[in-house]
Design a protein around this motif. Structure first.
Motif, PDB file in Angstrom:
ATOM      1  N   CYS A 516       8.861  12.591   9.247  1.00 17.31           N
ATOM      2  CA  CYS A 516       8.848  11.150   9.046  1.00 17.31           C
ATOM      3  C   CYS A 516       9.643  10.822   7.791  1.00 17.31           C
ATOM      4  O   CYS A 516      10.015  11.712   7.018  1.00 17.31           O
ATOM      5  CB  CYS A 516       7.419  10.611   8.928  1.00 17.31           C
ATOM      6  SG  CYS A 516       6.511  11.258   7.506  1.00 17.31           S
ATOM      7  N   SER A 517       9.899   9.559   7.597  1.00 15.03           N
ATOM      8  CA  SER A 517      10.610   9.092   6.407  1.00 15.03           C
ATOM      9  C   SER A 517       9.780   8.025   5.732  1.00 15.03           C
ATOM     10  O   SER A 517       9.297   7.095   6.388  1.00 15.03           O
ATOM     11  CB  SER A 517      11.982   8.520   6.781  1.00 15.03           C
ATOM     12  OG  SER A 517      12.831   9.535   7.291  1.00 15.03           O
ATOM     13  N   ILE A 518       9.597   8.143   4.422  1.00 15.14           N
ATOM     14  CA  ILE A 518       8.923   7.127   3.629  1.00 15.14           C
ATOM     15  C   ILE A 518      10.000   6.320   2.926  1.00 15.14           C
ATOM     16  O   ILE A 518      10.840   6.885   2.206  1.00 15.14           O
ATOM     17  CB  ILE A 518       7.971   7.753   2.600  1.00 15.14           C
ATOM     18  CG1 ILE A 518       7.036   8.769   3.278  1.00 15.14           C
ATOM     19  CG2 ILE A 518       7.195   6.680   1.885  1.00 15.14           C
ATOM     20  CD1 ILE A 518       6.186   8.179   4.374  1.00 15.14           C
ATOM     21  N   VAL A 519      10.002   5.004   3.135  1.00 16.86           N
ATOM     22  CA  VAL A 519      11.065   4.158   2.597  1.00 16.86           C
ATOM     23  C   VAL A 519      10.464   3.026   1.763  1.00 16.86           C
ATOM     24  O   VAL A 519       9.350   2.561   2.020  1.00 16.86           O
ATOM     25  CB  VAL A 519      11.947   3.571   3.721  1.00 16.86           C
ATOM     26  CG1 VAL A 519      12.650   4.678   4.492  1.00 16.86           C
ATOM     27  CG2 VAL A 519      11.131   2.702   4.662  1.00 16.86           C
ATOM     28  N   LEU A 520      11.224   2.614   0.770  1.00 16.83           N
ATOM     29  CA  LEU A 520      10.881   1.450  -0.053  1.00 16.83           C
ATOM     30  C   LEU A 520      11.978   0.420   0.152  1.00 16.83           C
ATOM     31  O   LEU A 520      13.146   0.668  -0.156  1.00 16.83           O
ATOM     32  CB  LEU A 520      10.780   1.830  -1.527  1.00 16.83           C
ATOM     33  CG  LEU A 520      10.464   0.682  -2.489  1.00 16.83           C
ATOM     34  CD1 LEU A 520       9.021   0.233  -2.321  1.00 16.83           C
ATOM     35  CD2 LEU A 520      10.734   1.087  -3.925  1.00 16.83           C
ATOM     36  N   THR A 521      11.619  -0.745   0.689  1.00 16.76           N
ATOM     37  CA  THR A 521      12.616  -1.771   0.984  1.00 16.76           C
ATOM     38  C   THR A 521      13.006  -2.533  -0.278  1.00 16.76           C
ATOM     39  O   THR A 521      12.330  -2.461  -1.310  1.00 16.76           O
ATOM     40  CB  THR A 521      12.080  -2.773   2.026  1.00 16.76           C
ATOM     41  OG1 THR A 521      11.051  -3.576   1.417  1.00 16.76           O
ATOM     42  CG2 THR A 521      11.511  -2.046   3.230  1.00 16.76           C
ATOM     43  N   ALA A 522      14.078  -3.325  -0.164  1.00 15.39           N
ATOM     44  CA  ALA A 522      14.546  -4.117  -1.299  1.00 15.39           C
ATOM     45  C   ALA A 522      13.533  -5.182  -1.684  1.00 15.39           C
ATOM     46  O   ALA A 522      13.526  -5.662  -2.816  1.00 15.39           O
ATOM     47  CB  ALA A 522      15.893  -4.760  -0.965  1.00 15.39           C
ATOM     48  N   ALA A 523      12.665  -5.567  -0.759  1.00 16.62           N
ATOM     49  CA  ALA A 523      11.625  -6.558  -1.047  1.00 16.62           C
ATOM     50  C   ALA A 523      10.388  -5.915  -1.655  1.00 16.62           C
ATOM     51  O   ALA A 523       9.366  -6.580  -1.846  1.00 16.62           O
ATOM     52  CB  ALA A 523      11.254  -7.304   0.227  1.00 16.62           C
ATOM     53  N   GLY A 524      10.434  -4.604  -1.939  1.00 11.74           N
ATOM     54  CA  GLY A 524       9.313  -3.931  -2.566  1.00 11.74           C
ATOM     55  C   GLY A 524       8.221  -3.516  -1.607  1.00 11.74           C
ATOM     56  O   GLY A 524       7.076  -3.326  -2.003  1.00 11.74           O
ATOM     57  N   GLN A 525       8.559  -3.326  -0.310  1.00 13.61           N
ATOM     58  CA  GLN A 525       7.571  -2.941   0.696  1.00 13.61           C
ATOM     59  C   GLN A 525       7.672  -1.449   0.985  1.00 13.61           C
ATOM     60  O   GLN A 525       8.768  -0.879   1.020  1.00 13.61           O
ATOM     61  CB  GLN A 525       7.794  -3.737   1.983  1.00 13.61           C
ATOM     62  CG  GLN A 525       7.598  -5.244   1.807  1.00 13.61           C
ATOM     63  CD  GLN A 525       8.176  -6.022   2.965  1.00 13.61           C
ATOM     64  OE1 GLN A 525       9.367  -5.986   3.235  1.00 13.61           O
ATOM     65  NE2 GLN A 525       7.319  -6.750   3.679  1.00 13.61           N
ATOM     66  N   ILE A 526       6.530  -0.831   1.202  1.00 13.30           N
ATOM     67  CA  ILE A 526       6.465   0.604   1.473  1.00 13.30           C
ATOM     68  C   ILE A 526       6.110   0.810   2.934  1.00 13.30           C
ATOM     69  O   ILE A 526       5.282   0.082   3.494  1.00 13.30           O
ATOM     70  CB  ILE A 526       5.442   1.296   0.551  1.00 13.30           C
ATOM     71  CG1 ILE A 526       5.570   2.825   0.644  1.00 13.30           C
ATOM     72  CG2 ILE A 526       4.038   0.831   0.812  1.00 13.30           C
ATOM     73  CD1 ILE A 526       6.816   3.373   0.004  1.00 13.30           C
ATOM     74  N   ALA A 527       6.744   1.787   3.578  1.00 12.66           N
ATOM     75  CA  ALA A 527       6.491   1.994   5.002  1.00 12.66           C
ATOM     76  C   ALA A 527       6.818   3.428   5.370  1.00 12.66           C
ATOM     77  O   ALA A 527       7.555   4.135   4.670  1.00 12.66           O
ATOM     78  CB  ALA A 527       7.325   1.030   5.845  1.00 12.66           C
ATOM     79  N   ARG A 528       6.235   3.865   6.518  1.00 14.89           N
ATOM     80  CA  ARG A 528       6.534   5.186   7.080  1.00 14.89           C
ATOM     81  C   ARG A 528       7.207   4.990   8.427  1.00 14.89           C
ATOM     82  O   ARG A 528       6.693   4.267   9.290  1.00 14.89           O
ATOM     83  CB  ARG A 528       5.254   6.004   7.229  1.00 14.89           C
ATOM     84  CG  ARG A 528       5.422   7.311   7.992  1.00 14.89           C
ATOM     85  CD  ARG A 528       4.236   8.231   7.763  1.00 14.89           C
ATOM     86  NE  ARG A 528       2.976   7.604   8.092  1.00 14.89           N
ATOM     87  CZ  ARG A 528       2.328   7.791   9.245  1.00 14.89           C
ATOM     88  NH1 ARG A 528       2.847   8.569  10.186  1.00 14.89           N
ATOM     89  NH2 ARG A 528       1.166   7.212   9.463  1.00 14.89           N
ATOM     90  N   LEU A 529       8.376   5.612   8.590  1.00 15.46           N
ATOM     91  CA  LEU A 529       9.103   5.568   9.858  1.00 15.46           C
ATOM     92  C   LEU A 529       8.952   6.901  10.565  1.00 15.46           C
ATOM     93  O   LEU A 529       8.923   7.958   9.934  1.00 15.46           O
ATOM     94  CB  LEU A 529      10.584   5.253   9.625  1.00 15.46           C
ATOM     95  CG  LEU A 529      10.873   3.886   8.987  1.00 15.46           C
ATOM     96  CD1 LEU A 529      12.356   3.723   8.702  1.00 15.46           C
ATOM     97  CD2 LEU A 529      10.376   2.762   9.882  1.00 15.46           C
ATOM     98  N   ALA A 530       8.857   6.827  11.876  1.00 15.91           N
ATOM     99  CA  ALA A 530       8.534   8.027  12.649  1.00 15.91           C
ATOM    100  C   ALA A 530       9.648   9.061  12.634  1.00 15.91           C
ATOM    101  O   ALA A 530       9.404  10.239  12.866  1.00 15.91           O
ATOM    102  CB  ALA A 530       8.212   7.631  14.085  1.00 15.91           C
TER     103      ALA A 530
END
Length: 794
Positions: A516-530
């Motif tokens: 998986c990939s853990i990403v931090l968006t430019a809006a400051g949001q954290i998420a996990r992509l499959a």
């Protein structure tokens, strides 16, 4: 003798069915109006109102000592509420429990019980009024509410309390009467008052307008509220329901041991009840993946329930099973029934606020009228005293030459044109009040009284001023006693699994180790992509890992929070990331998030740079803790950047005074986690670091300057980029070189970052900045920008 008895007896035949009907109606009436339902104005049932009123009469203020609860119970029972001491004590206990009331009205001392255990006896506990209860009794001596005789007509009690805040909405209520019941959820004081003020200022406000201020209940235990549809139904009609979920985090609870840590349970659900249901579920094999449950709840640290997981089980699946089969998820049915003008009614949010505001406006009107009367009477006496002081010799002569008091009073009234009240007051006056100083005091008091009388008359004559005064007093209550919301509200439909689906989930609860990939968006949001594809250039940070791995979230206070990858919200594709949580909200920290760290990489040291120019490298030997420190900061310092940096790497500092320093990472000796680091860059007075990182290959330094007098985010300033190869390398702890020439009106850098061919620049809202940043020499000036720079992907 029998004949005499028979002659005196009077036997009356009655219809049993009518007698039962009449008796039952009287009983029903008594239960509804005198016991079970609260008044919509002050939100109190009679027993609660009598307790608060009587404790006020006993002088049990927050600044006084506690007294035995048995004494309070006895006073209330003997004077106002002859229904048994146990009922009174139970009501007092509930008002002292911070898990029952959102804002307790009684300050209890001793064992007042818990969610799983009852309180100690009244002879062992002590009580006094809580600070917020004072505003419930406020101005009772100013004729603001009507009083009625007590049960034996020897004393009097208020029909309703003045209630300087909407207590019914704020603290909720529950009760079962005959043929009806009430059940109301607690709310946040600041939100309710904000909604009440809006309705006061805008009587035509709709339910949607009010829900902008009052989005939903705020539970004392802080549980998460799911969905707003049921809440909206309750606010519209007085009847509705919503679901409450426990607040949980997945943490490392032992060496290589994950666990679900429960920090908040649904309203009125205790940990013992949850543990019992978990044990039942494990024994019946409806819940799998749990090895142990430990209750670490205490008075000092609050609610903490640790549910240890067996190795290889997906925490999210186990959580769903817990929500399904235990009270970690419960429903709350709102049935807003309260007394309005002595009649039980179902009330929506707008009605509840409207009834309270009408009551509060009346209270303030009566209080203002009472104060006007008192101040007018006092002004009348003061004016008479001033007349007496001005002609003191004549006054004394009149009194001395009078044969009796009545004659003196009549002569004073005739000679000095005084009223009977003024003349009587002068006769009772002490001679020490006739000094020059007393005259100055009286003249000052006269001026003050005239101003207050004018203000009170203006309030009583103008309804808008009266309502404005009510709003101001509500704001003061919110400012003094309000706090932040405890319960988060998650919008969206709650999917309720069937029993068969839940049991099927139990059989497939083991967690697979997927990439998986853990990403931090430019809006400051954290998420996990499959997937773990290369996403560079689109996000501020990206770590490719697996679902069974741990990540570190570095914060500006020098701490790192360990988060299991599977605990980060997963999204099927990048188009759904708008609903991802903010990283600070997800972590639950107030410090600024700085960087993501892959805790599984134990081969490369970690470099840390701070605002005061300190640099440190720490070996990647991380403790098996949920949160740990990687640098000890001095007062006023903060971490600016965290990056991987081996001995062959280079480190870069950029300061707001346009200085940039690049030096070898090998010059920074690795230290232990508690160490404070060493000098990284020499700073001039009032200078500070705005950027720190390891040097990336083939990258440029983009910097942006603006005026120090401009508010953050208002002055875009100018920007340029320069290849890092053009910057001379220097030694650690030196002053660096100038990285941008400032234009007229500019006096500092506000942004710096490394830029690659795939990098994207963003503004404060997370929107991509499409303007091209010109490439220039190291010490050249920049080109004017249309939008301020906020972040950069790499």
């Amino acid at each position: 003798m029998s004949e005499i008895i028979s002659a005196s007896e009077k036997i009356q035949d009655i219809d049993v069915s009518m007698e039962m009907k009449d008796s039952f109606l009287e009983y029903s009436y008594s239960v509804i109006y005198a016991r079970a339902l609260p008044d919509a104005r002050d939100g109190l049932k009679p027993v609660h109102r009598r307790i608060i009123y009587q404790m006020g009469e006993m002088g049990l203020r927050p600044d006084r000592g506690h007294v035995k609860s048995a004494r309070v119970t006895g006073e209330v029972m003997g004077k106002l509420h002859p229904h048994g001491d146990s009922a009174i004590y139970d009501a007092l206990v509930r008002m002292a429990q911070d898990f029952s009331l959102r804002y307790p009205l009684i300050d209890g001392h001793g064992n007042f019980g818990s969610l799983d255990d009852g309180p100690a006896a009244a002879r062992y506990t002590e009580a006094r009024l809580a600070p917020l209860a004072l505003v419930m009794n406020e101005s009772l001596d100013e004729n603001v509410v009507d009083f009625k005789p007590n049960y034996d007509a020897q004393l009097s009690e208020p029909e309703v309390l003045p209630a300087a805040f909407p207590n019914l909405l704020v603290n909720g209520s529950a009760g079962i009467a005959v043929g009806m019941a009430t059940n109301m959820a607690p709310h946040n004081l600041r939100e309710v008052i904000a909604g009440a003020i809006h309705l006061l200022d805008h009587p035509e406000a709709t339910l949607d307008d009010l829900m902008d201020f009052i989005p939903g209940p705020d539970l004392p235990t802080g549980a998460t509220i799911l969905g707003i549809d049921g809440i909206r139904d309750a606010y519209a009609s007085g009847r509705g329901s919503f679901k409450m979920r426990a607040k949980t985090t997945v943490e490392t609870v032992g060496p290589r041991k994950l666990g679900i840590v429960v920090s908040a349970l649904p309203y009125l659900v205790g940990p013992e009840k949850v543990i019992e249901k978990i044990k039942d579920g494990v024994n019946s094999k409806r819940i799998v993946g749990i090895s142990a449950v430990t209750d670490l709840t205490d008075r000092a640290n609050g609610m903490k329930l640790v549910i240890e997981l067996k190795t290889g089980f997906d925490p999210n699946v186990v959580l769903e099973l817990l929500y399904k089969f235990t009270p970690m998820e419960e429903s709350f049915a709102i049935n807003a029934v309260a007394l309005v003008n002595g009649r039980p009614e179902s009330l929506g949010l707008r009605d509840l606020l409207g009834v309270y505001l009408a009551h509060r406006v009346l209270v303030v009107r009566r209080r203002s009228s009472n104060r006007l009367g008192k101040r007018t009477a006092r002004l009348h006496l003061v004016e008479g005293l001033l007349v007496a002081i001005e002609s003191i010799d004549e006054v004394i002569q009149v009194i001395r030459t009078s044969d009796e008091v009545a004659a003196a009073r009549e002569r004073l009234m005739q000679i000095f044109d005084l009223s009977e009240i003024q003349a009587e007051y002068i006769l009772e006056l002490k001679l020490r009040r006739l000094t020059k100083f007393s005259r100055i005091e009286l003249e000052t008091e006269q001026s003050q009284l005239k101003a207050e009388i004018a203000e009170l008359r203006a309030i009583l004559a103008d309804d808008s001023k009266l309502r404005s005064l009510v709003a101001d007093e509500l704001r003061e209550v919110a400012k003094t006693y309000g706090d932040e919301r405890r319960s988060a509200i998650q919008d969206g439909q709650v999917v309720v699994q069937s029993m068969a689906s839940a049991l099927k989930s139990a059989s497939s609860a083991e967690l697979s180790d997927e990439p998986c990939s853990i990403v931090l968006t430019a809006a400051g949001q954290i998420a996990r992509l499959a997937n773990s594809n290369d996403l560079s250039g689109r996000y501020l940070a990206q770590v490719s890992t697996t679902t069974r791995s741990d990540l570190g979230f570095a914060a500006s206070d020098g701490s790192v929070i360990r988060i299991h990858a599977a605990d980060i919200p997963e999204f099927a594709n990048e188009n759904q990331l708008n609903s991802a949580p903010k990283v600070n909200d997800f972590l639950g920290i107030s410090a600024k998030f700085v960087s993501l760290i892959d805790l599984n990489d134990t081969s490369t040291a970690i470099a840390i740079g701070t605002k005061q120019g300190v640099v440190k490298r720490v070996l990647p030997e991380f403790p098996d803790k949920h949160e740990f420190e990687i640098i000890s900061l001095k007062e006023g310092d903060a971490v600016v950047g965290v990056a991987r940096a081996g001995d062959d790497a280079e480190l870069i500092f950029t300061t707001k005074d346009t200085q940039t320093l690049i030096f070898p990472a090998a010059s920074v000796r690795p230290q232990g986690r508690p160490a404070g680091g060493m000098a990284g860059i020499g700073l001039s007075e009032n200078d500070e670091v705005i950027y720190f990182d390891s040097v990336k290959p083939d990258s440029s330094l983009v910097s942006a300057a603006c005026s120090d007098a401009a508010l953050p985010g208002t002055d875009p300033g100018s920007a340029k980029q320069t290849p890092l190869a053009e910057f001379p390398r220097k030694g650690r702890a030196t002053g660096g070189v100038r990285s941008q020439k400032l234009l007229k009106g500019e006096d500092r850098l506000y942004f710096a970052a490394q830029l690659s061919e795939e990098s994207v620049l963003f503004d404060e809202t997370g929107r991509k900045i499409s303007v091209s940043i010109p490439t220039a020499k190291r010490d050249a000036s920049g080109q004017k920008l249309s939008s301020p720079l906020a972040s950069c992907s790499y």
